[in-house]
Design a protein around this motif. Structure first.
Motif, PDB file in Angstrom:
ATOM      1  N   ASP A   1      22.454  19.335 -34.595  1.00  0.00           N
ATOM      2  CA  ASP A   1      21.351  18.373 -34.606  1.00  0.00           C
ATOM      3  C   ASP A   1      21.628  17.121 -33.765  1.00  0.00           C
ATOM      4  O   ASP A   1      20.779  16.253 -33.693  1.00  0.00           O
ATOM      5  N   GLN A   2      22.816  17.041 -33.143  1.00  0.00           N
ATOM      6  CA  GLN A   2      23.150  15.829 -32.387  1.00  0.00           C
ATOM      7  C   GLN A   2      23.471  16.118 -30.927  1.00  0.00           C
ATOM      8  O   GLN A   2      24.247  17.030 -30.619  1.00  0.00           O
ATOM      9  N   LEU A   3      22.900  15.300 -30.063  1.00  0.00           N
ATOM     10  CA  LEU A   3      23.188  15.416 -28.629  1.00  0.00           C
ATOM     11  C   LEU A   3      24.625  15.009 -28.319  1.00  0.00           C
ATOM     12  O   LEU A   3      25.282  15.631 -27.488  1.00  0.00           O
ATOM     13  N   LEU A   4      25.113  13.950 -28.973  1.00  0.00           N
ATOM     14  CA  LEU A   4      26.415  13.365 -28.615  1.00  0.00           C
ATOM     15  C   LEU A   4      27.613  14.169 -29.103  1.00  0.00           C
ATOM     16  O   LEU A   4      28.721  13.951 -28.627  1.00  0.00           O
ATOM     17  N   THR A   5      27.404  15.063 -30.051  1.00  0.00           N
ATOM     18  CA  THR A   5      28.525  15.847 -30.568  1.00  0.00           C
ATOM     19  C   THR A   5      28.323  17.334 -30.267  1.00  0.00           C
ATOM     20  O   THR A   5      29.086  17.924 -29.515  1.00  0.00           O
ATOM     21  N   ASP A   6      27.277  17.909 -30.824  1.00  0.00           N
ATOM     22  CA  ASP A   6      27.055  19.353 -30.738  1.00  0.00           C
ATOM     23  C   ASP A   6      26.636  19.805 -29.339  1.00  0.00           C
ATOM     24  O   ASP A   6      27.264  20.693 -28.753  1.00  0.00           O
ATOM     25  N   VAL A   7      25.594  19.189 -28.805  1.00  0.00           N
ATOM     26  CA  VAL A   7      25.077  19.613 -27.497  1.00  0.00           C
ATOM     27  C   VAL A   7      26.054  19.243 -26.383  1.00  0.00           C
ATOM     28  O   VAL A   7      26.401  20.094 -25.555  1.00  0.00           O
ATOM     29  N   LEU A   8      26.526  18.014 -26.374  1.00  0.00           N
ATOM     30  CA  LEU A   8      27.486  17.592 -25.350  1.00  0.00           C
ATOM     31  C   LEU A   8      28.755  18.453 -25.423  1.00  0.00           C
ATOM     32  O   LEU A   8      29.217  18.974 -24.410  1.00  0.00           O
ATOM     33  N   GLY A   9      29.289  18.641 -26.618  1.00  0.00           N
ATOM     34  CA  GLY A   9      30.507  19.448 -26.772  1.00  0.00           C
ATOM     35  C   GLY A   9      30.291  20.895 -26.360  1.00  0.00           C
ATOM     36  O   GLY A   9      31.111  21.479 -25.655  1.00  0.00           O
TER      37      GLY A   9
END
Length: 175
Positions: A118-126
Motif C-alpha cells: 500500500d506504500q510507494l516509498l517502501t513496497d513499490v520503490l523496493g
C-alpha cells in the motif's frame, strides 16, 4: 528518471482483486506482500475470514505467499503463524535484502514473483528497484502508524507529480 521507481506496475482497490487466474496469466508463482494496511488494518491483530479464504485460494492454486513487513517480529509473527504463512519482519523496505530472501525462501526467481503493498516509498520503490512487478493497493485503513503518516505526505506529493506528468492511468478513490 527516478520517478519511474515510484510507479507501480498495477493499481487495484484491494488485495481481493488479485486472483490466481490473473496471476497465472503473468506466470506468477509467488507473492511478496506487505502486512499493515495492505492485508488488514495496521491495528488489526489477525486475518479476517475473507483474507483467510484468499490465502487458501492462492495456496490451492500453487501460488506461494510470503509476508514482508517493516514491523516488529511480535506483530508479524502473531498474524502469520496461525495461517502458517512464512514472513520476514523488520524488512527495512525499500532495501532489497528482504525481497531477495523471500524469493530465495520460496525457491523462485524474481520474474516469478509480484510485490503487493500500500506504500510507494517502501513496497513499490523496493519492488521496482529490485526488478519485480509491483501492485499498489488502496490502504485498508484510513489511519496509519506514526512513521507511515510521514511517508503518506511524501507519497501524496509524488502521486501529484506522477499525475501531472501523465504517468498515472487510474483514478484514486476519494478519501
Amino acid at each position: 528518471m527516478l520517478l519511474k521507481y515510484f510507479l507501480p506496475g498495477e493499481f487495484v482497490q484491494d488485495i481481493f482483486e488479485i486472483t490466481p487466474e490473473k496471476l497465472k496469466e503473468r506466470d506468477v508463482k509467488g507473492i511478496i506482500t506487505d502486512l499493515d494496511n495492505t492485508l488488514v488494518e495496521w491495528d488489526r491483530p489477525s486475518a479476517t475470514p475473507k483474507l483467510i479464504q484468499w490465502f487458501k485460494m492462492m495456496k490451492d492454486n500453487g501460488i506461494k505467499v510470503t509476508i514482508v513487513s517493516n514491523n516488529a517480529e511480535k506483530r508479524v509473527k502473531f498474524f502469520s503463524d496461525p495461517l502458517t504463512i512464512p514472513f520476514i519482519y523488520k524488512a527495512r523496505k525499500p532495501m532489497g535484502r528482504a525481497f531477495r530472501k523471500a524469493v530465495s525462501d520460496m525457491e523462485l526467481t524474481k520474474d516469478d514473483v509480484v510485490v503487493i503493498g500500500d506504500q510507494l516509498l517502501t513496497d513499490v520503490l523496493g519492488g521496482n528497484r529490485n526488478g519485480f512487478h509491483t501492485i499498489l493497493v488502496v490502504p485498508v485503513a484510513k489511519s496509519d502508524g506514526a512513521m507511515t503518516k510521514i511517508n503518506r505526505k511524501i507519497e501524496r506529493r509524488i502521486m501529484h507529480i506522477l499525475k501531472r506528468r501523465g504517468m498515472i492511468q487510474w483514478e484514486e478513490p476519494s478519501k
